[in-house]
Structure formats: structure tokens, C-alpha cells
Design a protein around this motif. Structure first.
Motif, PDB file in Angstrom:
ATOM      1  N   TRP A  71       0.690  -0.695  -0.378  1.00 59.59           N
ATOM      2  CA  TRP A  71       0.247   0.242   0.157  1.00 59.59           C
ATOM      3  C   TRP A  71       0.832   1.417   0.333  1.00 59.59           C
ATOM      4  O   TRP A  71       0.951   2.180  -1.436  1.00 59.59           O
ATOM      5  CB  TRP A  71      -0.835  -0.178   0.887  1.00 59.59           C
ATOM      6  N   SER A  84     -13.049   2.064   2.467  1.00 62.39           N
ATOM      7  CA  SER A  84     -12.381   1.647   1.378  1.00 62.39           C
ATOM      8  C   SER A  84     -11.313   0.545   1.532  1.00 62.39           C
ATOM      9  O   SER A  84     -11.312   0.312   0.878  1.00 62.39           O
ATOM     10  CB  SER A  84     -12.302   2.658   0.707  1.00 62.39           C
ATOM     11  N   GLN A 111     -11.923  -2.339   3.280  1.00 65.63           N
ATOM     12  CA  GLN A 111     -12.876  -3.357   2.978  1.00 65.63           C
ATOM     13  C   GLN A 111     -11.057  -3.978   2.057  1.00 65.63           C
ATOM     14  O   GLN A 111     -11.811  -4.642   1.627  1.00 65.63           O
ATOM     15  CB  GLN A 111     -13.287  -2.612   2.281  1.00 65.63           C
ATOM     16  N   ASP A 112     -10.252  -2.905   0.833  1.00 57.27           N
ATOM     17  CA  ASP A 112      -9.472  -3.673   0.690  1.00 57.27           C
ATOM     18  C   ASP A 112      -8.069  -4.483   1.034  1.00 57.27           C
ATOM     19  O   ASP A 112      -8.122  -6.013   0.589  1.00 57.27           O
ATOM     20  CB  ASP A 112      -8.517  -1.946  -0.575  1.00 57.27           C
ATOM     21  N   GLU A 145      -8.044  -8.750   0.202  1.00 59.84           N
ATOM     22  CA  GLU A 145      -6.590  -9.241  -0.354  1.00 59.84           C
ATOM     23  C   GLU A 145      -6.049  -9.838   0.737  1.00 59.84           C
ATOM     24  O   GLU A 145      -5.172 -11.084   0.177  1.00 59.84           O
ATOM     25  CB  GLU A 145      -5.072  -7.961  -0.432  1.00 59.84           C
TER      26      GLU A 145
END
Length: 297
Positions: free
Chosen positions: A236, A258, A261-262, A266
Motif C-alpha cells: 500500500w 474503503s 475493505q481492500d 487482499e
């Protein structure tokens, strides 16, 4: 004067006799070879060749059968030589053997040497282990030939170190579906090159079915999930940069919806395990994510 010449002639004869004895002993001493396997290269290249993927979790490798096949291949190439052992180099978190690595370590004539795995699941320290072993064995005349299964350019120094002490290094590669999977500088330095093809690996690599993979899924530990959180945080940060990190930090310990959730999606992909309804593992995931980011700030 004649006495001096006679004494000199006697010394020369004695020296020649000693040299002949030494050469006779060397001739009786069998050559010795060892096999050095970079498991990271092996899994990636053989997995790609046979199973179409480099993801270790997506295929099974019969390490015992493959090691026997490598030993047999070396036996035909180094016909008048004896095997010292097979050195198997791999990475593991905190250098703690996995169950698979432990089973390989228990095989006869096999020595497992472990480097570390970083947050991106990349091996660290393996190349230096290979260099240390190659150089030491060559320096002590423990081997005359080394079969090296690998492809990383960082192995060039290991090859040069062994050759500096008189050992010959033979590079073994794995057939690439396209292009080349070994560094050119490494190919230039070795004494010989061989490529092991698809037929060689087919009996030892098999892709897992989705059902078989799901059946083997077990609940990961909090430490496993924390590690994955740190791994995702590293990706990230590399993708978004330090400006995005500065914007994220004031919200600690909460993540924007967001991002959270990502992170979850992953992590589940990497772990091959659902974290839905697993509050303790979700916390461990976020903890690992935050800990890595805060360490970089």
C-alpha cells in the motif's frame, strides 16, 4: 665436486619419488560433488513450467522424488565422483522450519539452510548462505564440482568464490515457457550450463484442484494474519506514497472504510481463508497493517 653432484642427484630422485607417490594418492581419491538448490527459484520456475503459476499454494511439489531425480542426474554427469550432499536453500519466517521444510531436512544426504522472509514474502539471506557454503567447501577441498540450481544474478559472487579455490561450478536451469529465467551474468561465469525440461519436472509437480485446496485450509494464527497485514501495508505504501500515509495516520486506530475493505479482501486472498466473522483475526490484520505503516513514518 662429484660428491656434491651425487648428493644433489639423490635429492632430486627423492623429490621425484615423493611427487609420484602424491600423484598416485590423488589419483586414488575420488572426486566429490554437491548439489545446491535455490528453492525459491525451483518453486517459481517449476511451478510456472508445469502448473502455470508461481504461487506455491496452488501446486504440490514432491520434493523427495525430485531430490532423488537431481541426485540421479548428477550421478550420470559426474560419473567418477561421489555425492557429498544436497544443500536446499529456502526462506522461512524467523527462520523457523515449516512442516514441508522439516520433512525435506529429514531426508538422507540433504541439508536444509534457511534464510528469512520479509514483509513482501521475499527471501532474504539465501544468496549469502549459498556463497558461504560454496566458498567454504571449495576452500577445504571438500568438493571438486558444484551443481547449482538457481538463476539469480546475486549468485555470481558465490560462483566466483568457489572457482577461486579450484572448484568447477555447473549451472542447472529450468526450462522457461518464454524468455529466460536465469541472469545472463550468472550464465557467463559458470563452467557449464544445463537446462532441465518439462518432462523432467512433470512427475514431481501437480496443480491442486480448488476442492483439494479448500480442504487443506486451516485457521491461520494471529501472528500469520498480523504478518499478512504488514505485507499488505508495505505494498500500500509503495503504491500510494508518504503523502497518503500522512493523511491516514491521524485516524489511527481506525481505517477508512474503503481501505479497510481492500485490506480484508487482499488478506483473504493471500491467506486463502475467510476472515468474515473472525473479530480477533480482523484486529490482528489491522494491527499488522498499522504497525508497519507507523514504523515507516
Amino acid at each position: 665436486m662429484n660428491d656434491d653432484l651425487a648428493a644433489l642427484s639423490a635429492r632430486i630422485d627423492r623429490t621425484n619419488e615423493l611427487l609420484q607417490r602424491m600423484l598416485a594418492e590423488v589419483a586414488k581419491t575420488p572426486s566429490t560433488h554437491a548439489i545446491f538448490v535455490d528453492a525459491g527459484y525451483l518453486y517459481a520456475a517449476a511451478g510456472r513450467l508445469v502448473a502455470g503459476t508461481e504461487d506455491r499454494r496452488a501446486f504440490d511439489l514432491d520434493a523427495e522424488g525430485l531430490i532423488e531425480a537431481l541426485i540421479d542426474r548428477a550421478r550420470t554427469i559426474f560419473a567418477d565422483s561421489r555425492l557429498l550432499r544436497v544443500y536446499w536453500y529456502d526462506g522461512a519466517r524467523r527462520r523457523i522450519h515449516t512442516a514441508e521444510q522439516q520433512s525435506i531436512a529429514e531426508l538422507p544426504d540433504v541439508k536444509v539452510r534457511l534464510g528469512n522472509l520479509n514483509a513482501n514474502n521475499q527471501q532474504k539471506g539465501v544468496d549469502s548462505l549459498i556463497r558461504t557454503d560454496l566458498e567454504s567447501l571449495a576452500r577445504h577441498r571438500a568438493i571438486s564440482d558444484a551443481a547449482l540450481l538457481g538463476g539469480d544474478e546475486d549468485l555470481v559472487s558465490a560462483v566466483e568464490a568457489a572457482q577461486g579455490y579450484g572448484a568447477r561450478v555447473h549451472l542447472w536451469g529450468i526450462e522457461a515457457p518464454e524468455g529466460r529465467n536465469q541472469a545472463e551474468p550468472l550464465l557467463w561465469e559458470v563452467d557449464s550450463q544445463r537446462t532441465l525440461d518439462l518432462d523432467f519436472f512433470k512427475p514431481y509437480v501437480s496443480r491442486r484442484t480448488a476442492a483439494a485446496y479448500e480442504a487443506t485450509a486451516t485457521r491461520p494464527t494471529r501472528e500469520d494474519v498480523r504478518f499478512v497485514g504488514a505485507q499488505i501495508a508495505a505494498k500500500w505504501l509503495a503504491a500510494r506514497g508518504r503523502d497518503s500515509l500522512a493523511e491516514l495516520l491521524p485516524g489511527h486506530p481506525y481505517l477508512p472504510g474503503s481501505v479497510d475493505q481492500d485490506l480484508l479482501v487482499e488478506a483473504e486472498g493471500l491467506l486463502q481463508y475467510s476472515l468474515r466473522g473472525q473479530a480477533d483475526l480482523r484486529r490482528a490484520l489491522r494491527d499488522g497493517f498499522w504497525e508497519h505503516l507507523q514504523a515507516q513514518y
